[in-house]
Scaffold this active site. Structure first.
Site, mmCIF file in Angstrom:
data_model
loop_
_atom_site.group_PDB
_atom_site.id
_atom_site.type_symbol
_atom_site.label_atom_id
_atom_site.label_comp_id
_atom_site.label_asym_id
_atom_site.label_seq_id
_atom_site.Cartn_x
_atom_site.Cartn_y
_atom_site.Cartn_z
ATOM 1 C CG ASP A 191 -1.869 1.145 1.288
ATOM 2 O OD1 ASP A 191 -3.092 0.898 1.241
ATOM 3 O OD2 ASP A 191 -1.407 2.305 1.360
ATOM 4 C CG ASN A 199 -4.310 11.506 -5.769
ATOM 5 O OD1 ASN A 199 -3.801 11.470 -6.881
ATOM 6 N ND2 ASN A 199 -5.030 10.512 -5.272
ATOM 7 C CG HIS A 204 -6.994 12.344 -9.360
ATOM 8 N ND1 HIS A 204 -7.313 12.769 -8.086
ATOM 9 C CD2 HIS A 204 -7.519 11.096 -9.489
ATOM 10 C CE1 HIS A 204 -8.005 11.819 -7.475
ATOM 11 N NE2 HIS A 204 -8.144 10.805 -8.314
ATOM 12 C CG ASP A 208 -4.516 8.451 -12.496
ATOM 13 O OD1 ASP A 208 -4.818 8.116 -11.331
ATOM 14 O OD2 ASP A 208 -5.354 8.784 -13.352
ATOM 15 C CD GLU A 234 -3.716 3.681 -1.311
ATOM 16 O OE1 GLU A 234 -4.671 2.901 -1.083
ATOM 17 O OE2 GLU A 234 -2.840 3.976 -0.485
#
Ligand code: GH3
Ligand code: MG
Ligand code: MG
Ligand code: MG
Length: 313
Positions: A191, A199, A204, A208, A234
């Site tokens: 994680d 973010n 974003h 990504d 994530e």
């Protein structure tokens, strides 16, 4: 009466089921009351290396479709009892959302029959008498589309890794391996740390990009039979085949050490990304996927609490 084609139908079907599960040989189901056509098509398609099951009535056709999950189904329009359109309806009522190409065949080739076939959900319509070469090429195209579809539903769009749906398949298969060959396996949940901040700070699109870079890093730095999945936003899972948790711990620790040296750049700033990981070895043949993931999740929780950027078992 069901067609018993040269040998015991039940045995034949069971054998095909086995083969089609193990190998990747396409299975084609043909439903037609004209037995000479069944034999002709079956022989021709089998020469292509495909497997074929045949039904001369609608009775068993529908249940066999759901039992054997063919990759393509060929249905004659005119059948006794239920006609081809009614069979399509039956297949769709019980549909499990999977895409299976439907090819209708018929001596009738009038406009209304064709339109009805496509409206009902047919993917192709071929008039009898059937040109065998053309028939096989059309089936081949349908099988190819089916294959692309099947792969695409198992892949995560953003990262191109396998998705959660495929994890279940691989887990069950690994469990079978263990039962057969005593091959243990391990699961790691990874994680990304403080991903929300990435973010928030860089947007974003950058978020990504971090996800797809991380995914590629994992795919490139694991052995081909250690499968990598995107489990959620994530969160990633690696299933280490034939590997105990000590070894998995070593591998994931190395991944962490390597990944944290990679630098990212956004808004003229340089930043580094870390992750935390929890690992569990599957140590009982009764361990379900949910309980294994739970155990790995507990270890992940510990890793987060102990300050992140670390691996726990
Ligand atoms: P922690 O270290 O405790 O894991 O903190 P975190 O911020 O990484 O965890 P949290 O669960 O609070 O936030 C995860 C964030 O991931 C929230 C969500 O908006 C974001 N996210 C989930 N999927 C995607 C995605 O596909 N793209 C991007 N850019 N962000 C995503
Ligand atoms: Mg007929
Ligand atoms: Mg998370
Ligand atoms: Mg996180």
């Amino acid at each position: 009466m069901e067609l018993t084609y040269s040998y015991g139908h039940f045995e034949e079907v069971e054998m095909k089921k086995q083969q089609s599960r193990n190998g990747d040989v396409p299975l084609i189901q043909i439903i037609d009351d004209d037995i000479s056509i069944l034999i002709l098509l079956k022989d021709f398609l089998e020469k292509k290396g495909w497997m074929v099951i045949t039904n001369s009535t609608s009775n068993k056709a529908v249940s066999q479709y759901f039992d054997l999950q063919p990759d393509c189904v060929v249905i004659d329009v005119n059948l006794p009892n239920k006609n081809g359109f009614e069979i399509i309806e039956d297949l769709q009522i019980h549909s499990n959302k999977h895409f299976v190409p439907i090819v209708m065949i018929s001596v009738f080739n009038d406009r209304n029959t064709r339109i009805k076939a496509f409206k009902m959900g047919a993917d192709d319509f071929i008039q009898k008498p059937i040109d065998l070469e053309e028939f096989a090429v059309r089936i081949e195209r349908h099988l190819l589309r089916k294959q692309i579809y099947d792969q695409s539903v198992l892949l995560d769009e953003l990262t191109n890794l396998y998705n959660r749906r495929y994890l279940k398949v691989v887990y069950d298969r690994s469990m079978e391996e263990w039962k057969r060959n005593n091959q243990q396996f391990s699961i790691a949940i990874l994680d990304i740390d403080y991903f929300k901040k990435i973010n928030d700070r860089y947007g974003h699109v950058t978020g990504d990009l971090v996800l797809s870079t991380f995914a590629l890093f994992l795919a490139e730095n694991t052995r081909s039979n250690d499968l990598v999945f995107r489990y959620g936003g994530e969160e990633f899972i690696i299933l280490f085949q034939n590997t105990d948790y000590h070894k998995a711990y070593e591998i994931v620790s190395r991944l962490l050490a390597d990944f944290t040296t990679k630098c990212f750049e956004a808004n003229g700033e340089v930043f580094f990304v870390t992750f935390s990981a929890g690992i569990t070895g599957i140590c009982s043949k009764e361990t379900t996927m949910d309980s294994a993931i739970n155990a790995a999740d507990q270890a992940l929780y510990t890793a987060k609490n102990l300050g992140r950027s670390r691996v726990e078992c």
